[in-house]
Design a protein around this motif. Structure first.
Motif, PDB file in Angstrom:
ATOM      1  N   VAL A 144     -54.342-151.580 -38.688  1.00 13.72           N
ATOM      2  CA  VAL A 144     -54.630-153.078 -39.312  1.00 13.72           C
ATOM      3  C   VAL A 144     -53.472-153.305 -38.834  1.00 13.72           C
ATOM      4  O   VAL A 144     -53.525-155.429 -38.036  1.00 13.72           O
ATOM      5  N   ILE A 145     -52.894-153.269 -38.988  1.00 13.96           N
ATOM      6  CA  ILE A 145     -51.274-153.299 -39.230  1.00 13.96           C
ATOM      7  C   ILE A 145     -50.690-154.060 -38.107  1.00 13.96           C
ATOM      8  O   ILE A 145     -50.415-154.929 -38.342  1.00 13.96           O
ATOM      9  N   LYS A 146     -51.342-153.209 -37.829  1.00 14.80           N
ATOM     10  CA  LYS A 146     -50.405-152.906 -35.558  1.00 14.80           C
ATOM     11  C   LYS A 146     -50.928-154.289 -34.908  1.00 14.80           C
ATOM     12  O   LYS A 146     -50.756-155.308 -34.726  1.00 14.80           O
ATOM     13  N   GLU A 147     -52.700-154.070 -35.148  1.00 14.94           N
ATOM     14  CA  GLU A 147     -53.182-155.392 -34.653  1.00 14.94           C
ATOM     15  C   GLU A 147     -52.765-156.643 -35.627  1.00 14.94           C
ATOM     16  O   GLU A 147     -52.671-157.952 -34.769  1.00 14.94           O
ATOM     17  N   ALA A 148     -52.572-156.829 -36.827  1.00 13.15           N
ATOM     18  CA  ALA A 148     -52.061-158.230 -37.355  1.00 13.15           C
ATOM     19  C   ALA A 148     -51.218-158.966 -37.390  1.00 13.15           C
ATOM     20  O   ALA A 148     -51.279-160.144 -36.862  1.00 13.15           O
ATOM     21  N   GLU A 149     -50.272-157.902 -36.580  1.00 15.39           N
ATOM     22  CA  GLU A 149     -49.197-158.129 -36.207  1.00 15.39           C
ATOM     23  C   GLU A 149     -48.880-158.847 -35.178  1.00 15.39           C
ATOM     24  O   GLU A 149     -48.974-160.193 -34.821  1.00 15.39           O
ATOM     25  N   GLU A 150     -49.782-157.981 -34.043  1.00 14.73           N
ATOM     26  CA  GLU A 150     -49.664-158.185 -32.586  1.00 14.73           C
ATOM     27  C   GLU A 150     -50.808-159.903 -32.305  1.00 14.73           C
ATOM     28  O   GLU A 150     -50.428-160.236 -31.376  1.00 14.73           O
ATOM     29  N   ALA A 152     -52.215-162.259 -34.946  1.00 14.03           N
ATOM     30  CA  ALA A 152     -52.176-163.020 -34.933  1.00 14.03           C
ATOM     31  C   ALA A 152     -50.740-163.183 -35.843  1.00 14.03           C
ATOM     32  O   ALA A 152     -50.804-164.758 -36.608  1.00 14.03           O
ATOM     33  N   GLY A 153     -49.814-162.860 -35.379  1.00 16.66           N
ATOM     34  CA  GLY A 153     -48.537-162.591 -36.657  1.00 16.66           C
ATOM     35  C   GLY A 153     -48.173-162.400 -37.279  1.00 16.66           C
ATOM     36  O   GLY A 153     -47.217-163.910 -38.310  1.00 16.66           O
ATOM     37  N   ILE A 154     -49.502-162.063 -38.356  1.00 18.73           N
ATOM     38  CA  ILE A 154     -49.619-161.974 -39.413  1.00 18.73           C
ATOM     39  C   ILE A 154     -48.341-160.424 -39.953  1.00 18.73           C
ATOM     40  O   ILE A 154     -48.369-159.897 -39.925  1.00 18.73           O
ATOM     41  N   PRO A 155     -47.140-160.930 -40.535  1.00 18.57           N
ATOM     42  CA  PRO A 155     -46.243-160.008 -41.510  1.00 18.57           C
ATOM     43  C   PRO A 155     -46.788-158.156 -42.085  1.00 18.57           C
ATOM     44  O   PRO A 155     -47.779-158.508 -42.705  1.00 18.57           O
ATOM     45  N   ASN A 156     -46.634-157.145 -41.375  1.00 12.96           N
ATOM     46  CA  ASN A 156     -46.614-156.242 -42.152  1.00 12.96           C
ATOM     47  C   ASN A 156     -47.024-156.125 -43.657  1.00 12.96           C
ATOM     48  O   ASN A 156     -48.332-155.538 -44.120  1.00 12.96           O
ATOM     49  N   THR A 157     -45.607-156.331 -44.558  1.00 12.57           N
ATOM     50  CA  THR A 157     -46.493-156.592 -46.182  1.00 12.57           C
ATOM     51  C   THR A 157     -47.345-157.469 -46.407  1.00 12.57           C
ATOM     52  O   THR A 157     -47.756-156.919 -47.520  1.00 12.57           O
ATOM     53  N   MET A 158     -47.840-158.467 -45.997  1.00  9.66           N
ATOM     54  CA  MET A 158     -49.005-159.172 -46.174  1.00  9.66           C
ATOM     55  C   MET A 158     -49.915-158.187 -46.124  1.00  9.66           C
ATOM     56  O   MET A 158     -51.347-158.505 -46.528  1.00  9.66           O
ATOM     57  N   VAL A 159     -50.325-157.987 -45.175  1.00 13.62           N
ATOM     58  CA  VAL A 159     -52.067-157.046 -44.790  1.00 13.62           C
ATOM     59  C   VAL A 159     -51.742-155.652 -45.746  1.00 13.62           C
ATOM     60  O   VAL A 159     -52.406-155.398 -46.542  1.00 13.62           O
ATOM     61  N   THR A 160     -50.468-155.259 -46.040  1.00 15.54           N
ATOM     62  CA  THR A 160     -50.191-154.124 -46.858  1.00 15.54           C
ATOM     63  C   THR A 160     -50.837-153.895 -47.733  1.00 15.54           C
ATOM     64  O   THR A 160     -51.897-153.556 -49.042  1.00 15.54           O
ATOM     65  N   ILE A 161     -50.508-155.050 -48.489  1.00 11.14           N
ATOM     66  CA  ILE A 161     -50.596-156.077 -49.507  1.00 11.14           C
ATOM     67  C   ILE A 161     -52.008-156.605 -50.051  1.00 11.14           C
ATOM     68  O   ILE A 161     -53.128-156.026 -51.453  1.00 11.14           O
ATOM     69  N   GLY A 162     -52.028-157.300 -49.154  1.00 12.47           N
ATOM     70  CA  GLY A 162     -53.221-158.066 -49.843  1.00 12.47           C
ATOM     71  C   GLY A 162     -54.637-157.573 -48.385  1.00 12.47           C
ATOM     72  O   GLY A 162     -56.063-158.023 -49.374  1.00 12.47           O
TER      73      GLY A 162
END
Length: 280
Positions: A144-150, A152-162
């Motif tokens: 999820v973290i990898k795909e979100a960054e690749e 949609a450009g969503i930072p890893n920390t944002m996904v990890t926390i949210g």
């Protein structure tokens, strides 16, 4: 034409091509292995995938490998190329992230992603904010973290926390001609984001993002044509969990929720195709 795998105690494992014309069937052995180690099975699956390419059943190898196992969380028996996996009934596993906003009036809106027009499957159809298959050797949330960054450009920390896990869905899918029957598992995460959050296409897999109201999303689920077909399931789940589709508004809710968690169908082989073989 049918590709089948024969496993028995007397003979080595092999893939067979069964070609039937006018009720006359000819069996061709495509590949044989004498030992049943993981490496042997990987070799066999790779050769079978090459046959699918040569026969024109798939245009090319994807390059991403999926794990093959007897069930979820069981040991991997071998790996198979992503494009070939449906031809062997391999359960596909996907991860999906719904990024949503609560407006100042308390309404929920969700960010949707339009697939690139260059995608080989369902180009320009709409997905949740982030969607991706699970390659071998990677954890679900890690993916999820990898795909979100690749995507949609969503930072890893944002996904990890949210991002919050919201369960798993399952359904049986097949091609329009009934072939490639397989189970699909969709692991879901939700992430509430600020109203000024805007995802942006990062790796070319997504053409654009739009923020949809839940009313628009429900309309697309019920009678629209914009969603990728399998994503109706993910969207319906989101709408139920966020109180948009309710028992009072949807009399078929019990049947719908049952259909959103389908067991894998297993059809035992009988007759000539399985002659002399005992399934493992």
């Amino acid at each position: 034409m049918l590709i089948t795998c024969r496993i028995n105690r007397e003979n080595p494992t092999c893939f067979q091509l069964i070609d039937c014309k006018d009720d006359n069937c000819t069996t061709h052995v495509l590949a044989i292995i004498n030992d049943k180690t993981t490496e042997d099975r990987n070799m066999l699956m790779n050769e079978a995938t090459n046959i699918l390419v040569r026969c024109g059943l798939i245009p090319k190898k994807h390059g991403e490998l999926f794990s093959v196992s007897r069930g979820w969380c069981e040991d991997s028996l071998c790996v198979v190329d992503r494009n070939a996996a449906p031809f062997f009934g391999v359960t596909s596993v996907g991860v999906h992230l719904n990024c949503f906003v609560r407006t100042e009036h308390g309404n929920v809106e969700v960010w949707m992603a339009r697939r690139a027009s260059t995608k080989s499957k369902y180009p320009s159809k709409w997905d949740p904010t982030v969607a991706g298959g699970l390659p071998v050797g990677m954890g679900l949330f890690e993916n999820v973290i990898k795909e979100a960054e690749e995507e949609a450009g969503i930072p890893n920390t944002m996904v990890t926390i949210g991002a919050k896990s919201a369960g798993v869905l399952s359904q049986m899918t097949c091609c329009s001609d009934g072939s490639c029957l397989k189970q699909s598992l969709y692991f879901i995460w939700d992430m509430e984001v600020d109203k000024d959050f805007i995802p942006h296409p990062a790796d070319g897999e997504v053409d654009k993002f739009e923020r949809w109201s839940v009313e628009t999303l429900e309309s697309e689920v019920r009678q629209g044509e914009r969603l990728r077909p399998a994503m109706r399931l993910v969207a319906t789940d989101f709408l139920i969990r966020h109180g948009v589709i309710t028992p009072d508004r949807e009399p078929q809710l019990v049947k719908i929720q049952s259909a959103m968690h389908q067991d894998r169908y297993i059809f035992p082989h009988k007759g000539a195709i399985n002659s002399g073989a005992s399934e493992n």
